[in-house]
Scaffold this active site. Structure first.
Site, mmCIF file in Angstrom:
data_model
loop_
_atom_site.group_PDB
_atom_site.id
_atom_site.type_symbol
_atom_site.label_atom_id
_atom_site.label_comp_id
_atom_site.label_asym_id
_atom_site.label_seq_id
_atom_site.Cartn_x
_atom_site.Cartn_y
_atom_site.Cartn_z
ATOM 1 N N PHE A 106 38.723 30.399 42.746
ATOM 2 C CA PHE A 106 39.600 29.636 43.630
ATOM 3 C C PHE A 106 38.844 28.623 44.480
ATOM 4 C CE2 PHE A 106 42.920 32.709 42.637
ATOM 5 C CZ PHE A 106 44.025 31.861 42.596
ATOM 6 N N HIS A 138 25.751 37.259 40.294
ATOM 7 C CA HIS A 138 26.731 37.806 41.234
ATOM 8 C C HIS A 138 26.195 39.088 41.862
ATOM 9 C CE1 HIS A 138 29.604 35.103 39.230
ATOM 10 N NE2 HIS A 138 30.287 35.176 40.366
ATOM 11 N N LYS A 142 30.162 43.584 40.947
ATOM 12 C CA LYS A 142 31.061 42.860 40.035
ATOM 13 C C LYS A 142 31.171 43.609 38.717
ATOM 14 C CE LYS A 142 32.217 38.299 38.304
ATOM 15 N NZ LYS A 142 33.618 38.381 38.757
ATOM 16 N N GLY A 148 34.414 35.277 34.972
ATOM 17 C CA GLY A 148 35.462 34.399 34.424
ATOM 18 C C GLY A 148 35.045 32.937 34.501
HETATM 19 P P1 NAD Z 1 36.517 44.971 45.576
HETATM 20 O O1 NAD Z 1 35.984 46.034 44.678
HETATM 21 O O2 NAD Z 1 35.881 44.783 46.921
HETATM 22 O O3 NAD Z 1 38.093 45.187 45.804
HETATM 23 C C1 NAD Z 1 38.977 45.588 44.787
HETATM 24 C C2 NAD Z 1 40.028 46.480 45.424
HETATM 25 O O4 NAD Z 1 41.068 46.731 44.472
HETATM 26 C C3 NAD Z 1 39.466 47.833 45.876
HETATM 27 O O5 NAD Z 1 39.650 47.973 47.271
HETATM 28 C C4 NAD Z 1 40.297 48.839 45.068
HETATM 29 O O6 NAD Z 1 40.630 50.009 45.823
HETATM 30 C C5 NAD Z 1 41.561 48.029 44.768
HETATM 31 N N1 NAD Z 1 42.366 48.579 43.675
HETATM 32 C C6 NAD Z 1 42.019 49.483 42.708
HETATM 33 N N2 NAD Z 1 43.095 49.763 41.934
HETATM 34 C C7 NAD Z 1 44.138 49.037 42.423
HETATM 35 C C8 NAD Z 1 45.512 48.906 42.061
HETATM 36 N N3 NAD Z 1 46.058 49.601 41.039
HETATM 37 N N4 NAD Z 1 46.281 48.042 42.768
HETATM 38 C C9 NAD Z 1 45.763 47.345 43.794
HETATM 39 N N5 NAD Z 1 44.470 47.463 44.197
HETATM 40 C C10 NAD Z 1 43.671 48.281 43.512
HETATM 41 O O7 NAD Z 1 36.448 43.613 44.733
HETATM 42 P P2 NAD Z 1 36.496 42.111 45.286
HETATM 43 O O8 NAD Z 1 35.104 41.599 45.491
HETATM 44 O O9 NAD Z 1 37.486 42.006 46.395
HETATM 45 O O10 NAD Z 1 37.020 41.348 43.977
HETATM 46 C C11 NAD Z 1 38.268 41.667 43.406
HETATM 47 C C12 NAD Z 1 38.476 40.873 42.121
HETATM 48 O O11 NAD Z 1 38.513 39.479 42.425
HETATM 49 C C13 NAD Z 1 37.358 41.036 41.077
HETATM 50 O O12 NAD Z 1 37.935 40.992 39.788
HETATM 51 C C14 NAD Z 1 36.491 39.795 41.283
HETATM 52 O O13 NAD Z 1 35.765 39.428 40.122
HETATM 53 C C15 NAD Z 1 37.553 38.787 41.617
HETATM 54 N N6 NAD Z 1 37.112 37.613 42.384
HETATM 55 C C16 NAD Z 1 37.722 36.451 42.070
HETATM 56 C C17 NAD Z 1 37.448 35.323 42.809
HETATM 57 C C18 NAD Z 1 38.214 34.055 42.488
HETATM 58 O O14 NAD Z 1 37.963 33.020 43.130
HETATM 59 N N7 NAD Z 1 39.160 34.095 41.545
HETATM 60 C C19 NAD Z 1 36.529 35.354 43.846
HETATM 61 C C20 NAD Z 1 35.919 36.570 44.154
HETATM 62 C C21 NAD Z 1 36.230 37.700 43.421
#
Ligand code: NAD
Length: 246
Positions: A106, A138, A142, A148
């Site tokens: 994003f 990363h 991760k 992605g």
């Molecule tokens: P994180 O591990 O800190 O958080 C993930 C959360 O999801 C955890 O708190 C977990 O308890 C929760 N979770 C588990 N099962 C779930 C369910 N069924 N429903 C809802 N929540 C659930 O990870 P993060 O660093 O916050 O990253 C999350 C995702 O976002 C990853 O896939 C990461 O690669 C992605 N990400 C994307 C961007 C972007 O710009 N698109 C940027 C950073 C991270």
């Protein structure tokens, strides 16, 4: 922009950053779903929600999106590693006039980086002495590999160069000499937010294009802006190019 009632799907590192950004922009958080049972515990908040923002896990994202569709809730998805489910969800989205916005990254800077990578790869196409390779770094938490964004970068570069038919994960940097696919090396180090690099290397010189995220704030802002944009009455399946017009 009217204040939006937002449901957070995933309340980890990104969920917490999005909460801060959303509140600072005058929005409300009406539900926080951070594990499977929360879908039952938070039905009231989900009823109030005008949009959901999913930064959960690769295993949870597709079913979270389907659940949003079930209650006709527009959904912005930042979670990576679930794209094998995209075609079916996309079809459902279009067929049922749902609203889905997804992006592997994003950060607005990353999209400028990707469009520069496209341009650079076009320029390198007639120069076979240069070998392309990609590196992404990363944090150790991760789950998906490559990121992605690295996949997107590799597909972008390969699509512009006739000598490459795709990319492959390179577990061992010394095995990167394959002629037909772009090697993508993934590093997981400490709490690094995220760096992507595209190299073109020849015996005489190298060209390197790098994007480095300094904090998660840029991702959070992009996701909240996407939620605002989606809630302007849009239906369909969208990405950053649609919002940014690049
Ligand atoms: P994180 O591990 O800190 O958080 C993930 C959360 O999801 C955890 O708190 C977990 O308890 C929760 N979770 C588990 N099962 C779930 C369910 N069924 N429903 C809802 N929540 C659930 O990870 P993060 O660093 O916050 O990253 C999350 C995702 O976002 C990853 O896939 C990461 O690669 C992605 N990400 C994307 C961007 C972007 O710009 N698109 C940027 C950073 C991270």
């Amino acid at each position: 922009m009217h204040p939006l009632p937002i449901a957070l799907l995933g309340y980890g590192r990104m969920g917490k950053e999005i909460e801060k950004t959303a509140l600072a922009r005058g929005h409300r958080i009406v539900a926080k779903i951070d594990r499977e049972p929360d879908w039952e515990n938070q039905t009231q908040g989900l009823k109030e929600a005008g949009v959901a923002i999913d930064f959960s896990t690769p295993a949870a994202a597709a079913s979270n999106i389907a659940r949003c569709f079930d209650i006709h809730l527009p959904v912005v998805v930042g979670t990576t590693g679930w794209l094998e489910s995209l075609p079916a969800l996309q079809e459902r989205c279009l067929h049922e006039r749902q609203a889905l916005f997804h992006a592997a990254n994003f950060s607005i800077g990353v999209h400028i980086f990707l469009s520069t990578a496209r341009f650079l790869s076009q320029k390198m196409n007639p120069l076979p002495d240069y070998a392309a390779r990609i590196e992404e770094t990363h944090h150790i938490h991760k789950l998906d590999k490559p990121s992605g964004t690295a996949i997107r970068l590799a597909e972008t570069a390969a699509s512009q160069m006739t000598r490459y038919r795709g990319w492959r994960l390179s577990e061992n940097p010394s095995q990167t000499a394959c002629q037909e696919v772009i090697p993508v090396e993934c590093r997981r180090i400490g709490e690094t937010v995220g760096t992507h690099r595209l190299f073109f290397e020849s015996e005489t010189d190298s060209i390197e294009l790098t994007h480095t995220a300094h904090s998660r704030r840029g991702f959070a802002m992009g996701a909240v802006l996407a939620a605002e944009w989606l809630c302007e009455g849009r239906t369909g399946c969208f990405g950053m190019e649609d919002m940014l017009g690049i």
